[in-house]
Design a protein around this motif. Structure first.
Motif, PDB file in Angstrom:
ATOM      1  N   ARG A 155     -81.355 -77.193 -52.143  1.00 25.16           N
ATOM      2  CA  ARG A 155     -83.148 -76.672 -52.989  1.00 25.16           C
ATOM      3  C   ARG A 155     -83.568 -77.844 -51.059  1.00 25.16           C
ATOM      4  NH1 ARG A 155     -81.897 -80.574 -58.061  1.00 25.16           N
ATOM      5  NH2 ARG A 155     -81.053 -79.531 -59.134  1.00 25.16           N
ATOM      6  N   LEU A 156     -82.719 -78.653 -50.159  1.00 23.23           N
ATOM      7  CA  LEU A 156     -83.152 -79.356 -49.154  1.00 23.23           C
ATOM      8  C   LEU A 156     -83.887 -78.220 -48.100  1.00 23.23           C
ATOM      9  CD1 LEU A 156     -84.024 -81.882 -47.422  1.00 23.23           C
ATOM     10  CD2 LEU A 156     -81.862 -81.654 -47.249  1.00 23.23           C
ATOM     11  N   LYS A 157     -82.727 -77.077 -48.519  1.00 24.40           N
ATOM     12  CA  LYS A 157     -83.443 -75.862 -46.851  1.00 24.40           C
ATOM     13  C   LYS A 157     -84.365 -75.080 -47.745  1.00 24.40           C
ATOM     14  CE  LYS A 157     -80.174 -72.687 -44.142  1.00 24.40           C
ATOM     15  NZ  LYS A 157     -79.820 -70.920 -45.066  1.00 24.40           N
ATOM     16  N   ILE A 158     -84.689 -74.625 -48.958  1.00 31.43           N
ATOM     17  CA  ILE A 158     -85.527 -74.161 -49.433  1.00 31.43           C
ATOM     18  C   ILE A 158     -86.455 -74.730 -49.032  1.00 31.43           C
ATOM     19  CG2 ILE A 158     -86.326 -72.879 -51.703  1.00 31.43           C
ATOM     20  CD1 ILE A 158     -84.095 -72.651 -52.212  1.00 31.43           C
ATOM     21  N   GLN A 159     -86.844 -76.584 -49.545  1.00 26.78           N
ATOM     22  CA  GLN A 159     -87.708 -76.755 -49.299  1.00 26.78           C
ATOM     23  C   GLN A 159     -88.250 -77.361 -47.759  1.00 26.78           C
ATOM     24  OE1 GLN A 159     -89.937 -77.815 -51.827  1.00 26.78           O
ATOM     25  NE2 GLN A 159     -88.953 -77.579 -53.588  1.00 26.78           N
ATOM     26  N   THR A 160     -87.695 -77.160 -46.912  1.00 28.22           N
ATOM     27  CA  THR A 160     -87.484 -77.604 -45.638  1.00 28.22           C
ATOM     28  C   THR A 160     -88.833 -75.958 -45.206  1.00 28.22           C
ATOM     29  OG1 THR A 160     -85.749 -78.721 -44.889  1.00 28.22           O
ATOM     30  CG2 THR A 160     -86.902 -77.364 -43.278  1.00 28.22           C
ATOM     31  N   GLN A 161     -87.674 -75.184 -45.464  1.00 28.56           N
ATOM     32  CA  GLN A 161     -88.623 -73.468 -45.053  1.00 28.56           C
ATOM     33  C   GLN A 161     -90.124 -73.503 -45.892  1.00 28.56           C
ATOM     34  OE1 GLN A 161     -85.651 -70.769 -46.813  1.00 28.56           O
ATOM     35  NE2 GLN A 161     -83.647 -70.666 -45.075  1.00 28.56           N
ATOM     36  N   GLY A 162     -89.522 -74.066 -46.740  1.00 23.97           N
ATOM     37  CA  GLY A 162     -91.149 -73.474 -47.565  1.00 23.97           C
ATOM     38  C   GLY A 162     -92.230 -74.131 -46.699  1.00 23.97           C
ATOM     39  N   CYS A 163     -91.322 -75.638 -46.455  1.00 21.14           N
ATOM     40  CA  CYS A 163     -92.975 -76.685 -45.229  1.00 21.14           C
ATOM     41  C   CYS A 163     -93.153 -76.024 -43.770  1.00 21.14           C
ATOM     42  CB  CYS A 163     -92.024 -77.814 -44.933  1.00 21.14           C
ATOM     43  SG  CYS A 163     -92.278 -78.975 -47.082  1.00 21.14           S
ATOM     44  N   HIS A 164     -91.719 -75.750 -43.804  1.00 21.32           N
ATOM     45  CA  HIS A 164     -92.013 -74.700 -42.425  1.00 21.32           C
ATOM     46  C   HIS A 164     -93.772 -73.077 -42.120  1.00 21.32           C
ATOM     47  CE1 HIS A 164     -89.515 -76.690 -39.344  1.00 21.32           C
ATOM     48  NE2 HIS A 164     -88.732 -76.997 -40.270  1.00 21.32           N
ATOM     49  N   GLN A 165     -92.773 -72.841 -43.542  1.00 22.81           N
ATOM     50  CA  GLN A 165     -94.418 -71.644 -43.346  1.00 22.81           C
ATOM     51  C   GLN A 165     -95.097 -71.623 -43.738  1.00 22.81           C
ATOM     52  OE1 GLN A 165     -92.803 -68.788 -47.123  1.00 22.81           O
ATOM     53  NE2 GLN A 165     -94.004 -67.780 -46.499  1.00 22.81           N
ATOM     54  N   VAL A 166     -96.010 -72.962 -44.519  1.00 25.59           N
ATOM     55  CA  VAL A 166     -96.560 -73.502 -44.603  1.00 25.59           C
ATOM     56  C   VAL A 166     -97.512 -74.485 -43.004  1.00 25.59           C
ATOM     57  CG1 VAL A 166     -98.176 -75.640 -45.861  1.00 25.59           C
ATOM     58  CG2 VAL A 166     -96.884 -73.835 -47.417  1.00 25.59           C
ATOM     59  N   ALA A 167     -96.802 -74.885 -42.651  1.00 28.94           N
ATOM     60  CA  ALA A 167     -97.296 -75.201 -40.943  1.00 28.94           C
ATOM     61  C   ALA A 167     -97.747 -74.410 -40.636  1.00 28.94           C
ATOM     62  CB  ALA A 167     -95.962 -76.457 -40.414  1.00 28.94           C
ATOM     63  N   ASP A 168     -96.725 -72.985 -40.081  1.00 21.83           N
ATOM     64  CA  ASP A 168     -97.432 -72.209 -39.443  1.00 21.83           C
ATOM     65  C   ASP A 168     -98.059 -71.797 -39.415  1.00 21.83           C
ATOM     66  OD1 ASP A 168     -94.128 -72.522 -38.246  1.00 21.83           O
ATOM     67  OD2 ASP A 168     -93.571 -70.597 -39.097  1.00 21.83           O
ATOM     68  N   GLU A 169     -98.242 -71.735 -41.342  1.00 19.92           N
ATOM     69  CA  GLU A 169     -99.842 -70.579 -41.775  1.00 19.92           C
ATOM     70  C   GLU A 169    -100.916 -71.635 -41.170  1.00 19.92           C
ATOM     71  OE1 GLU A 169     -99.046 -70.026 -45.795  1.00 19.92           O
ATOM     72  OE2 GLU A 169     -98.006 -68.493 -45.233  1.00 19.92           O
ATOM     73  N   ALA A 170    -101.003 -72.662 -41.083  1.00 19.08           N
ATOM     74  CA  ALA A 170    -102.225 -74.051 -41.074  1.00 19.08           C
ATOM     75  C   ALA A 170    -102.226 -73.704 -39.222  1.00 19.08           C
ATOM     76  CB  ALA A 170    -101.020 -75.335 -42.035  1.00 19.08           C
ATOM     77  N   GLU A 171    -101.333 -73.601 -38.969  1.00 20.25           N
ATOM     78  CA  GLU A 171    -101.333 -73.563 -37.973  1.00 20.25           C
ATOM     79  C   GLU A 171    -101.537 -72.049 -36.940  1.00 20.25           C
ATOM     80  OE1 GLU A 171     -98.262 -73.146 -33.679  1.00 20.25           O
ATOM     81  OE2 GLU A 171     -97.960 -74.273 -34.925  1.00 20.25           O
TER      82      GLU A 171
END
Length: 179
Positions: free
Chosen positions: A100-116
């Motif tokens: 779950r943590l890995k999935i959440q971390t990947q989701g956060c990274h994806q959102v951060a990349d999109e925001a960037e």
């Protein structure tokens, strides 16, 4: 989710050998030097050897010690099994949490990349707008300077000559001589 292991139930009824006074005569009595013990029920139990032993067959302290030791070993094995089951459940739970943590971390990274990416797009748009405004301002200033220069070089002398002609015409009309 896996079920948690069933709690171990200790059966201490087979150790119903308790010190007693000499007034109780209904139960079997066994003396061991200083204290006497009554055994209330002749239950069948399995010692470490595996064959069932009746509590009433325990004749000496050594038999009682062997019996207690075998029961203790059995309890230790059950505790170890329970401990292993708990460890397995804990490891499975940790594994699920790590996933779950890995999935959440990947989701956060994806959102951060999109925001960037969006920030970069907006920054690029602002830069383009600023450059367009600079170019427009430069063009406007060049036109203004050209107009000013033309005004200073051509229009003002023309106006000056025109005004002088008008003044000369007025003087001639009214007969005023220039001094």
């Amino acid at each position: 989710m896996s079920e948690s292991p069933k709690p171990f139930e200790f059966n201490f009824n087979m150790f119903n050998a308790t010190p007693t006074s000499s007034s109780s005569k209904k139960k079997k009595k066994r003396t061991t030097g200083k204290k006497s013990f009554n055994i209330s029920s002749p239950e069948q139990v399995k010692p470490a050897g595996g064959s069932p032993v009746s509590v009433t067959n325990l004749k000496t302290i050594a038999d009682l010690k062997e019996f207690a030791s075998s029961r203790l070993d059995s309890i230790k094995r059950q505790v170890e099994r329970s401990h292993m089951e708990i460890l397995k459940d804990l490891e499975a739970s940790q594994s699920r949490l790590q996933k779950r943590l890995k999935i959440q971390t990947q989701g956060c990274h994806q959102v951060a990349d999109e925001a960037e990416k969006e920030y970069k797009k907006m920054s690029d748009r602002f830069s383009e707008g600023r450059e367009a405004m600079k170019a427009s301002y430069s063009t406007f200033m060049a036109d203004l300077q050209a107009s000013g220069s033309r005004l200073c070089k051509q229009t003002i002398p023309e106006l000056s000559q025109s005004v002088e002609k008008a003044i000369d015409a007025l003087r001639n009309r009214y007969g005023i001589h220039s001094t």
